[in-house]
Design a protein around this motif. Structure first.
Motif, PDB file in Angstrom:
ATOM      1  N   GLY B   5       0.849  -1.555  -0.073  1.00 17.04           N
ATOM      2  CA  GLY B   5      -0.123  -0.035  -0.288  1.00 17.04           C
ATOM      3  C   GLY B   5       1.136   0.973  -0.154  1.00 17.04           C
ATOM      4  O   GLY B   5      -0.066   2.352   0.347  1.00 17.04           O
ATOM      5  N   GLU B   6       2.003   1.197   0.013  1.00 17.54           N
ATOM      6  CA  GLU B   6       3.212   2.144   0.053  1.00 17.54           C
ATOM      7  C   GLU B   6       3.289   2.515  -1.082  1.00 17.54           C
ATOM      8  O   GLU B   6       2.850   1.438  -1.893  1.00 17.54           O
ATOM      9  N   LYS B   7       4.026   3.806  -1.721  1.00 19.15           N
ATOM     10  CA  LYS B   7       4.123   3.947  -3.321  1.00 19.15           C
ATOM     11  C   LYS B   7       5.693   2.863  -3.470  1.00 19.15           C
ATOM     12  O   LYS B   7       4.793   2.578  -5.126  1.00 19.15           O
ATOM     13  N   PHE B   8       6.536   2.226  -2.900  1.00 21.43           N
ATOM     14  CA  PHE B   8       7.594   0.838  -2.871  1.00 21.43           C
ATOM     15  C   PHE B   8       7.186  -0.118  -2.324  1.00 21.43           C
ATOM     16  O   PHE B   8       7.213   0.252  -1.143  1.00 21.43           O
ATOM     17  N   ASP B   9       7.301  -1.191  -2.674  1.00 25.16           N
ATOM     18  CA  ASP B   9       7.314  -2.077  -1.910  1.00 25.16           C
ATOM     19  C   ASP B   9       8.099  -3.053  -1.657  1.00 25.16           C
ATOM     20  O   ASP B   9       9.556  -2.885  -2.807  1.00 25.16           O
ATOM     21  N   LEU B  10       8.402  -3.919  -1.144  1.00 27.69           N
ATOM     22  CA  LEU B  10      10.105  -4.587  -1.064  1.00 27.69           C
ATOM     23  C   LEU B  10      10.032  -5.390  -2.760  1.00 27.69           C
ATOM     24  O   LEU B  10      11.540  -6.218  -2.812  1.00 27.69           O
ATOM     25  N   THR B  11       9.506  -5.561  -3.215  1.00 28.90           N
ATOM     26  CA  THR B  11       9.734  -6.416  -4.408  1.00 28.90           C
ATOM     27  C   THR B  11      10.235  -4.997  -5.880  1.00 28.90           C
ATOM     28  O   THR B  11      11.848  -5.402  -6.411  1.00 28.90           O
ATOM     29  N   HIS B  12      10.684  -4.259  -5.538  1.00 24.70           N
ATOM     30  CA  HIS B  12      11.519  -2.879  -6.142  1.00 24.70           C
ATOM     31  C   HIS B  12      12.524  -2.422  -5.352  1.00 24.70           C
ATOM     32  O   HIS B  12      13.434  -1.757  -5.666  1.00 24.70           O
ATOM     33  N   ALA B  13      12.348  -2.826  -4.007  1.00 25.31           N
ATOM     34  CA  ALA B  13      13.951  -2.079  -3.246  1.00 25.31           C
ATOM     35  C   ALA B  13      13.834  -3.250  -2.067  1.00 25.31           C
ATOM     36  O   ALA B  13      13.553  -4.069  -1.655  1.00 25.31           O
ATOM     37  N   VAL B  14      14.752  -2.601  -1.175  1.00 22.19           N
ATOM     38  CA  VAL B  14      15.799  -2.842   0.262  1.00 22.19           C
ATOM     39  C   VAL B  14      14.945  -2.682   1.034  1.00 22.19           C
ATOM     40  O   VAL B  14      14.588  -1.456   0.978  1.00 22.19           O
ATOM     41  N   TYR B  15      14.593  -3.852   2.045  1.00 24.21           N
ATOM     42  CA  TYR B  15      14.259  -2.972   3.926  1.00 24.21           C
ATOM     43  C   TYR B  15      15.750  -3.362   4.568  1.00 24.21           C
ATOM     44  O   TYR B  15      16.327  -4.171   4.514  1.00 24.21           O
ATOM     45  N   ALA B  16      16.444  -1.927   4.983  1.00 30.06           N
ATOM     46  CA  ALA B  16      17.264  -2.308   5.636  1.00 30.06           C
ATOM     47  C   ALA B  16      17.465  -0.569   6.392  1.00 30.06           C
ATOM     48  O   ALA B  16      16.231  -0.262   6.312  1.00 30.06           O
ATOM     49  N   ARG B  17      18.687  -1.184   7.296  1.00 28.39           N
ATOM     50  CA  ARG B  17      19.111   0.494   8.189  1.00 28.39           C
ATOM     51  C   ARG B  17      20.556   0.389   8.664  1.00 28.39           C
ATOM     52  O   ARG B  17      21.500  -0.527   8.089  1.00 28.39           O
ATOM     53  N   GLU B  18      21.489   1.784   8.533  1.00 27.56           N
ATOM     54  CA  GLU B  18      22.422   1.657   9.104  1.00 27.56           C
ATOM     55  C   GLU B  18      23.270   0.441   9.931  1.00 27.56           C
ATOM     56  O   GLU B  18      22.607  -0.058  10.881  1.00 27.56           O
ATOM     57  N   GLY B  19      23.557  -0.356   9.547  1.00 28.33           N
ATOM     58  CA  GLY B  19      24.895  -0.274  10.709  1.00 28.33           C
ATOM     59  C   GLY B  19      24.457  -1.611  11.205  1.00 28.33           C
ATOM     60  O   GLY B  19      24.891  -3.003  11.543  1.00 28.33           O
TER      61      GLY B  19
END
Lengths: 501, 600
Positions: B5-19
């Protein structure tokens, strides 16, 4: 000694240059012929692995533009290609492979991978292969390079380099270097390089047990600098891993105590900060699982040989310190109630086998044996160095024998779950290797059964009759074709067995 | 930010965070989330260190939606929630409510492949109650159950190879679960005696991201959303120093799914975008020098978690520093900084002049396309070696930057020498490579026929170039259907018969982020601020709409010059196989925080 280049490459200790004859014994479709290669990890310009078979440059000697039948001769120090009454000789001096011909030309068909190129360089050419710069330096004669850059495939078309004599002479040096293009001082010609190699090999042989020259060559050939240490490589042709286990078994081949300690110190230098000796390392990677703790086997053999009298004290001190740390790793990370366990089947170092009880740690007899030998060796070292903890190591050694005895039930070994105590039949490799304890094997414990390959050879180390039987016939005949498969670890064990028998 | 439901889901992007080593993607085929780590440097298509995340209520598999923000990723089912909190340390916290279990199932990216292969060397519950997975050279995981328990299911074949591995994180009697999932490439160190409260961990993510955003200036109006995604993309790829790896200070990874390393010249792209904190931008530019070869002066091509690759990337550092100085002044170049970095820059320069010498002064030649960064550009159509004007422009700026650093530590005579060398090389560039329309690459002394936009890259020299050259380049860059497209500048002219927009090409015609950066930043430095912004808006609009993807095909129907159909295999990641990338993100950040605003 003549080498059969179909079975074993022409190369040199601590050099990556190799010359071998591809005959495609397994029918994989490899083009047959004579190849130059480098014992190297292949990496692309982005750092990923490039896959290619061992042969990097296919060599075709020609005379007057014609390809004639070739015969190949190779000794430990020199290789020669004979064709049409002319000869092309090669010898290795570390980073350099020297080549001389009295009339033969040489066509070199090069195989390059992703991002790799061939280009003019000084008085010759350079092959840019990942971090390697393979320089073809012409000293006498002419050279020609045919290559195109495939734009979208991002690699060169396979280059063809032709070296042609001038006034009947062709001289070239092939350098294995890096982006610094550093080229050290080398022997002035093929004959001088060959003499250097011959002397180096003779020195090495003098420090080894046994008399078999082929095994000694396979062992000598297989050393390479990895992660800053001189380590035995699994197979320079196809697998440049340095197995932790293999460094310990290679140390068994030496009769020179200093050499044994150097071999152990080289592998201990790879220990993790916690004290784990990794299963294998390459320059680019490390397998962060424990190698089987076989250092005690090598140390006990050296102790039995000369009581370590032939070793410098500071080296003994260092070895004691590191062997103790490596041994303590097992107690700290792989033990429950004093019994050490393999968390994963592959930590035993040999053929994989399913664990009988899923996802739980198992106490194996071979591990008890290795830990006993480690503690016994450390006790002896502590004694020799006047340390106060000799008695503690003696106690630990005894405790390991007690655990080993407890695994002997009804005439056979069992393995035991370190958490639940549940027992299961012991795999034969683990059982049979406890024979390596020889006279230290507890009374009444008499494992029988069959084992192949390295476990069989290790078991034989504790039993002179078995050792004699194995050493008496060639390894090839016994169904373990060490030399044919160019297995330096088996060759090392064979040298050790010769001595033991 | 990312989710259903967001503009981008994780088929297109990656979920991660610093460190954190961990990252999540949505599998294109199964739509399950998959968990992995960047540290092994594996490629997604062949990575065996990949785990499906499956939710269960008892034995019943539950569908879930997901939503990730800088604090955590939440998987929501009808009856409860599972939450993964990635941390700045070497573990993730996994929480569950509503009686839900989370299964980590070893898998692959592509359907049909075996679940696991020889990479899995074992799963073992240790005497301390933790469960460890050993995954060959891909690393280790250890699950510490703080609330709940772990159920292990494995299958092995006759020779002990694992053919299936499933770890189910079961809730306690109250239906709640809490686990710490530790990772390490070598050995899991002693586990902490206690863990921070989950709220603290979430807060840490938000705070670090908010703090990191301060490195950038305010984005141009209309590009706020791109700013959010781009700054998050860079932040999420920022490495933690130490942690058992070789990172000595924070570096920015290119991707997670492929090429999960800090690439040499991309650190400078990232640095020059940090105009609100030039000190941090300068630090970012200098990161690669921490791995400089002491003997040769070479910088590695990229730095992975455990190893640095000896490949080469172009000497962009002088240009990046020039951009920072031109936009922020040079107060960050303290005497101490200059004294530290001058010898390193000088040595890097020496590397090029010594090991890439074309045999005359500071002119360099290359034998590998990667040395220029124009990997598959048509400027290499005639092979190697080549003398590249693009590289020459970098050298001109590097000479000048080295002079600037020498001056900054009081070595004025040395500085003057570098400045003089820079000017001399500039003259060679102008005299020998400008053909009236473009700068041409030479192969064995002969010009290479090419319509690559690489021929305009010397525009990065800005006002150092004569005005007539600046005008001529600008004119061609603004010409519709030559290089300029609706989505930015094509890397090969649309009029070229050699264009190729396929997924495995890079600068062979695609509209790629770094090209926009070079051209727009160059035009900006050359005083063509309006023109720079005009081009930049096109690319930034495309990125805002389609994501922080490294490059886009300018056409998907036919190649304009030949009429041949464009063939782009629809790929499993992003729009056509190209993943989200910090290289796009940092290029966009420069464009939307300096190039476009300077037109307003």
């Amino acid at each position: 000694m003549q080498l059969d280049l179909k079975k074993m490459p022409f190369g040199q200790c601590l050099s990556r240059h190799l010359l071998f004859e591809e005959w495609d014994p397994q029918g994989k479709g490899y083009t047959k012929g004579l190849y130059l290669a480098l014992a190297a990890e292949s990496s692309s310009m982005f750092g990923g692995v490039v896959s290619r078979s061992a042969g990097m440059v296919k060599l075709t000697p020609t005379l007057g533009g014609e390809e004639l039948p070739v015969t190949v001769e190779a000794s430990v120090s020199e290789a020669a290609l004979h064709s049409g009454g002319k000869t092309l000789r090669m010898a290795i001096d570390g980073k350099a492979l020297l080549l001389e011909s009295d009339g033969l030309s040489l066509t070199m068909q090069v195989r390059l991978g992703f991002g790799e190129t061939a280009a003019d360089f000084e008085n010759g050419y350079v092959l840019n292969m990942g971090p390697t710069r393979y320089i073809i330096e012409m000293r006498k004669g002419k050279a020609d390079l045919q290559v195109m850059w495939d734009l979208t495939a991002l690699h060169s078309t396979d280059p063809v380099i032709t070296l042609t004599p001038e006034d009947g002479r062709l001289e070239a040096v092939f350098w294995d270097t890096d982006s610094s293009f550093a080229r050290p001082e080398i022997a002035p010609n093929v004959s001088a390089a060959a003499r250097k190699a011959e002397t180096a090999f003779a020195d090495f042989r003098a420090r080894c047990s046994g008399t078999n020259e082929v095994y000694a060559y396979a062992l000598w050939l297989s050393f390479q600098k990895t992660r800053g240490q001189e380590l035995l490589i699994a197979n320079k042709m196809s697998d440049v891993k340095a197995l932790g286990r293999a460094q310990f078994t290679a140390a068994l081949a030496y009769k020179d105590t200093e050499q044994v300690l150097d071999a152990l110190l080289n592998v201990f230098a790879l220990m993790t900060p916690a004290g784990m000796v990794p299963a294998w390392v390459k320059d680019s990677a490390i397998l962060p699982e424990a190698a089987p703790p076989l250092w005690g086997l090598a140390l006990c053999r050296a102790i039995a040989h000369d009581g370590l009298d032939g070793a410098a004290k500071d080296k003994l001190e260092r070895c004691y310190e590191l062997a103790a740390k490596a041994t303590e790793w097992w107690y700290s990370n792989r033990s429950a109630n004093g019994a050490c366990f393999y968390a994963y089947a592959c930590e035993s170092g040999w053929a994989r086998q399913p664990l009988p009880s899923d996802a739980t740690p198992q106490v194996f007899p071979d591990l008890c044996a290795w830990m006993f030998l480690n503690c016994k060796a450390l006790a002896a070292l502590a004694d020799k160095l006047g340390k106060s903890d000799a008695a503690a190591w003696h106690d630990k050694a005894k405790a390991q024998l007690d655990i080993l005895k407890s695994l002997w039930e009804n005439g056979a070994f069992v393995i035991r779950n370190a958490i639940t105590g549940e027992e299961a039949p012991c795999p034969s490799d683990s059982a049979i290797m406890t024979l390596a304890l020889g006279e230290d094997l507890p009374e009444g414990v008499a494992p029988t059964g069959e084992a192949d390959g390295i476990p069989a050879y290790i078991a034989a180390l504790g039993c002179s009759k078995r050792a004699a039987a194995l050493a008496a016939e060639s390894i090839e005949k016994s169904g373990v074709p060490a030399a044919a498969n160019y297995d330096p670890e088996l060759c090392a064990l064979s040298l050790a067995l010769e001595e033991r028998s | 930010m990312f989710g259903i439901g967001e503009k981008f889901d994780l088929t297109h992007a990656v979920y991660a965070r610093e460190g954190s080593a961990f990252f999540l993607i949505e599998n294109y085929y199964s739509h399950l989330l998959q968990l992995s780590s960047y540290k092994p440097g594996a490629w997604l298509d062949s990575n065996p260190f990949l785990f499906n995340l499956r939710a269960f209520l008892g034995e019943r598999e539950m569908p879930y939606t997901y939503h990730g923000d800088p604090g955590s990723m939440k998987l929501t089912c009808m009856t409860g929630q599972l939450e993964l909190i990635f941390t700045y340390n070497e573990y993730a916290r996994i929480l569950g409510t509503g009686g839900l279990s989370l299964m980590l199932e070893a898998s692959r990216y592509k359907p049909g492949a075996p679940a696991v292969d020889g990479a899995c060397h074992g799963v073992c519950t240790l005497p301390d109650g933790t469960t460890e997975l050993s995954w060959s050279t891909y690393g280790k995981l250890r699950l510490n159950p703080l609330k709940g328990s772990v159920k292990v299911e494995t299958e092995q074949n006759d020779v002990g190879e694992y053919t299936a591995v499933k770890l189910t994180l079961l809730p306690d009697a109250n239906g709640e679960s809490d686990f710490a999932l530790h990772e390490d490439m070598i050995e899991i160190p002693a586990l902490p005696k206690s863990y921070p409260a989950p709220e603290e961990l979430r807060k840490d993510g938000f705070e670090r991201y908010a703090s990191f955003r301060q490195n950038y200036r305010k984005p141009a109006e209309g590009f706020e959303q791109l700013f959010n995604y781009a700054s998050h993309t860079v932040w999420a790829r920022r490495t933690k120093p130490g942690a058992g790896g070789i990172y000595k200070s924070p570096m920015i990874l290119m991707h997670y799914e492929y090429l999960g390393e800090g690439f040499s010249w991309q650190q400078s792209f990232n640095g020059m975008a940090m105009l609100n904190n030039p000190k941090e931008g300068w630090r970012q530019i200098c990161t690669m020098f921490e791995y400089q070869n002491e003997q040769t002066g070479q910088l590695p091509g990229n730095v992975g978690f455990l190893t640095a690759n000896a490949g080469i990337q172009p000497p962009i550092q002088g240009f990046a520093l020039d951009y920072l100085i031109q936009h922020c002044g040079d107060s960050f170049l303290t005497r101490e900084e200059c004294e530290k970095m001058y010898p390193k820059f000088a040595k890097w320069l020496d590397f090029w002049v010594t090991y890439r010498s074309a045999g005359r002064g500071d002119v360099v030649q290359i034998n590998s396309p990667n040395d220029s960064g124009w990997d598959d550009a048509t400027i290499f159509a005639d092979g190697f070696p080549t003398v590249n004007p693009d590289l020459m422009a970098f050298m001109i700026d590097l000479l000048e930057a080295t002079g600037r650093l020498a001056e900054g530590c009081g070595k004025n005579a040395e500085a003057e020498e570098y400045y003089a060398r820079s000017k001399c090389l500039l003259q060679i560039l102008l005299d020998e490579h400008w053909d009236g329309d473009r700068f041409v690459t030479m192969h064995n002394g002969k010009p290479v026929k090419s319509l690559s936009i690489a021929g305009f890259q010397p525009i990065i020299l800005g006002k150092k170039l004569p005005q007539n050259i600046i005008d001529r380049i600008t004119e061609q860059l603004l010409e519709e259907d030559n290089y300029l497209t609706e989505i930015g500048l094509a890397s090969e002219s649309l009029r070229s018969a050699n264009s190729d927009y396929g997924t495995s090409t890079f600068v062979h015609g695609r509209v790629v982020a770094p090209v926009q950066l070079f051209m727009c930043a160059g035009l900006n430095l050359a005083g063509k601020k309006k023109e720079a912004a005009y081009i930049a808006r096109r690319f930034c609009r495309c990125s805002q709409e389609r994501g922080c993807i490294l490059g886009f095909p300018p056409r998907t129907d036919v190649y304009p010059a030949t009429g041949k159909p464009v063939f782009i295999t629809p790929g499993p990641v992003a729009s056509d196989g190209w993943p989200w990338s910090s290289w796009n993100a940092c290029s966009n950040l420069t464009l939307i925080t300096s190039v476009i605003p300077e037109d307003e």
